[in-house]
Design a protein around this motif. Structure first.
Motif, PDB file in Angstrom:
ATOM      1  N   ASN A 111       0.790  -1.044   0.120  1.00 57.85           N
ATOM      2  CA  ASN A 111       0.115  -0.091   0.126  1.00 57.85           C
ATOM      3  C   ASN A 111       0.839   1.171  -0.104  1.00 57.85           C
ATOM      4  N   LEU A 112       2.007   1.205   0.460  1.00 62.81           N
ATOM      5  CA  LEU A 112       2.853   2.430   0.238  1.00 62.81           C
ATOM      6  C   LEU A 112       3.747   2.415  -0.941  1.00 62.81           C
ATOM      7  N   ASP A 113       4.625   1.644  -1.213  1.00 63.61           N
ATOM      8  CA  ASP A 113       5.589   1.637  -2.246  1.00 63.61           C
ATOM      9  C   ASP A 113       4.935   1.838  -3.731  1.00 63.61           C
ATOM     10  N   ASP A 114       3.637   1.074  -3.515  1.00 64.75           N
ATOM     11  CA  ASP A 114       2.770   1.104  -5.037  1.00 64.75           C
ATOM     12  C   ASP A 114       1.812   1.824  -5.158  1.00 64.75           C
ATOM     13  N   SER A 115       1.698   2.710  -3.864  1.00 60.93           N
ATOM     14  CA  SER A 115       0.591   3.732  -4.250  1.00 60.93           C
ATOM     15  C   SER A 115       0.899   4.769  -5.082  1.00 60.93           C
ATOM     16  N   ARG A 116      -0.166   5.812  -5.552  1.00 60.86           N
ATOM     17  CA  ARG A 116       0.230   6.783  -6.413  1.00 60.86           C
ATOM     18  C   ARG A 116       1.497   7.620  -5.883  1.00 60.86           C
ATOM     19  N   GLU A 117       1.617   7.801  -4.578  1.00 60.57           N
ATOM     20  CA  GLU A 117       2.506   8.685  -4.118  1.00 60.57           C
ATOM     21  C   GLU A 117       3.907   7.857  -4.252  1.00 60.57           C
ATOM     22  N   GLY A 118       3.747   6.604  -3.876  1.00 55.52           N
ATOM     23  CA  GLY A 118       5.181   5.901  -4.027  1.00 55.52           C
ATOM     24  C   GLY A 118       5.691   5.643  -5.258  1.00 55.52           C
ATOM     25  N   ILE A 119       4.984   5.651  -6.343  1.00 56.74           N
ATOM     26  CA  ILE A 119       5.038   5.752  -7.617  1.00 56.74           C
ATOM     27  C   ILE A 119       5.801   6.692  -8.037  1.00 56.74           C
ATOM     28  N   ASP A 120       5.036   8.019  -7.755  1.00 49.93           N
ATOM     29  CA  ASP A 120       5.445   9.141  -8.160  1.00 49.93           C
ATOM     30  C   ASP A 120       6.903   9.452  -7.449  1.00 49.93           C
ATOM     31  N   LYS A 121       7.162   8.979  -6.496  1.00 49.27           N
ATOM     32  CA  LYS A 121       8.603   9.465  -5.729  1.00 49.27           C
ATOM     33  C   LYS A 121       9.571   8.356  -6.591  1.00 49.27           C
ATOM     34  N   PHE A 122       9.252   7.152  -6.854  1.00 52.27           N
ATOM     35  CA  PHE A 122       9.944   6.337  -7.731  1.00 52.27           C
ATOM     36  C   PHE A 122      10.391   6.872  -9.038  1.00 52.27           C
ATOM     37  N   LEU A 123       9.359   7.296  -9.790  1.00 51.99           N
ATOM     38  CA  LEU A 123       9.405   7.727 -10.997  1.00 51.99           C
ATOM     39  C   LEU A 123      10.354   9.046 -11.081  1.00 51.99           C
ATOM     40  N   ARG A 124      10.180  10.176 -10.001  1.00 51.35           N
ATOM     41  CA  ARG A 124      11.030  11.291 -10.029  1.00 51.35           C
ATOM     42  C   ARG A 124      12.389  11.021  -9.845  1.00 51.35           C
ATOM     43  N   ARG A 125      13.035   9.880  -9.025  1.00 50.99           N
ATOM     44  CA  ARG A 125      14.155   9.260  -8.774  1.00 50.99           C
ATOM     45  C   ARG A 125      14.771   8.512 -10.142  1.00 50.99           C
ATOM     46  N   ASN A 126      13.828   7.999 -10.906  1.00 56.49           N
ATOM     47  CA  ASN A 126      14.382   7.111 -11.852  1.00 56.49           C
ATOM     48  C   ASN A 126      13.341   7.615 -13.183  1.00 56.49           C
ATOM     49  N   PRO A 127      13.686   8.559 -13.707  1.00 60.65           N
ATOM     50  CA  PRO A 127      12.731   9.224 -14.582  1.00 60.65           C
ATOM     51  C   PRO A 127      12.821   8.429 -16.218  1.00 60.65           C
ATOM     52  N   SER A 128      13.731   7.522 -16.469  1.00 61.96           N
ATOM     53  CA  SER A 128      13.820   7.335 -17.602  1.00 61.96           C
ATOM     54  C   SER A 128      14.088   5.595 -18.078  1.00 61.96           C
ATOM     55  N   SER A 129      13.837   5.011 -16.869  1.00 58.93           N
ATOM     56  CA  SER A 129      13.948   3.464 -16.872  1.00 58.93           C
ATOM     57  C   SER A 129      12.667   2.689 -16.817  1.00 58.93           C
ATOM     58  N   SER A 130      11.427   3.158 -16.632  1.00 59.46           N
ATOM     59  CA  SER A 130      10.428   2.528 -16.501  1.00 59.46           C
ATOM     60  C   SER A 130       9.550   2.854 -17.677  1.00 59.46           C
ATOM     61  N   PHE A 131       9.074   1.491 -18.457  1.00 61.27           N
ATOM     62  CA  PHE A 131       8.202   1.821 -19.615  1.00 61.27           C
ATOM     63  C   PHE A 131       6.879   1.132 -19.730  1.00 61.27           C
ATOM     64  N   VAL A 132       5.993   1.588 -20.355  1.00 53.91           N
ATOM     65  CA  VAL A 132       4.851   0.932 -20.765  1.00 53.91           C
ATOM     66  C   VAL A 132       4.574   0.857 -22.271  1.00 53.91           C
ATOM     67  N   ALA A 133       3.858  -0.528 -22.395  1.00 60.57           N
ATOM     68  CA  ALA A 133       3.382  -0.841 -23.802  1.00 60.57           C
ATOM     69  C   ALA A 133       1.991  -0.474 -23.842  1.00 60.57           C
ATOM     70  N   GLU A 134       1.848   0.471 -24.673  1.00 57.22           N
ATOM     71  CA  GLU A 134       0.673   0.911 -24.988  1.00 57.22           C
ATOM     72  C   GLU A 134      -0.169   0.534 -26.444  1.00 57.22           C
TER      73      GLU A 134
END
Length: 154
Positions: free
Chosen positions: A36-59
């Motif tokens: 509930n913490l690391d995978d919350s919107r807030e947790g993912i926001d923190k993660f993406l700000r720290r690692n902005p270029s290494s997570s990807f989606v297939a759309e």
């Protein structure tokens, strides 16, 4: 469905605007673990700000059919959650996502990547083995919670 009505799949960098669709995809995949913490919107926001270029989606159109959450601490790269929609499996989407993530990590000077997979996740373990990720028998994984965390297992 004829060829003209198919939507082209693209792979792009994940943004926080993808969160709701990504979370829904995560919850639809079996044998994964979230909290509930690391995978919350807030947790993912923190993660993406720290690692902005290494997570990807297939759309595909407006649907996210795959996700890889990856990042690094400056020394090691980590893959946290990789998921592909059940009806899209077997199309090399996870492999393509992994290639993007590994290339991004390598471009940032990362030389080694680690990940965790539940033992019960047979499909996940088979995938990672097929991608050259070895099972380490010489280490014990340990963790300690610094906050009250509620596990969400799928």
């Amino acid at each position: 469905m004829d060829e003209s009505s198919r939507k082209e799949m693209i792979i792009r960098t994940m943004t926080l605007q993808d969160y709701d669709k990504v979370y829904a995809l995560w919850m639809s995949c079996k044998n994964m673990g979230f909290n509930n913490l690391d995978d919350s919107r807030e947790g993912i926001d923190k993660f993406l700000r720290r690692n902005p270029s290494s997570s990807f989606v297939a759309e595909e159109g407006d649907r996210i059919v795959g996700i890889i959450l990856a990042g690094h601490d400056g020394r090691r790269g980590y893959v946290y959650h990789t998921s592909v929609a059940e009806d899209k499996r077997g199309q090399k989407i996870a492999t393509r996502l992994l290639e993007h993530a590994l290339n991004a990590l390598k471009a940032e000077g990362i030389n080694k990547v680690a990940l965790l997979v539940f033992n019960r996740n047979e499909a996940g373990n088979a995938f990672w083995e097929s991608q050259g990720f070895i099972r380490r028998e010489d280490v014990a994984y340990r963790n300690k919670e610094l906050a009250e965390i509620i596990r969400i297992d799928t």
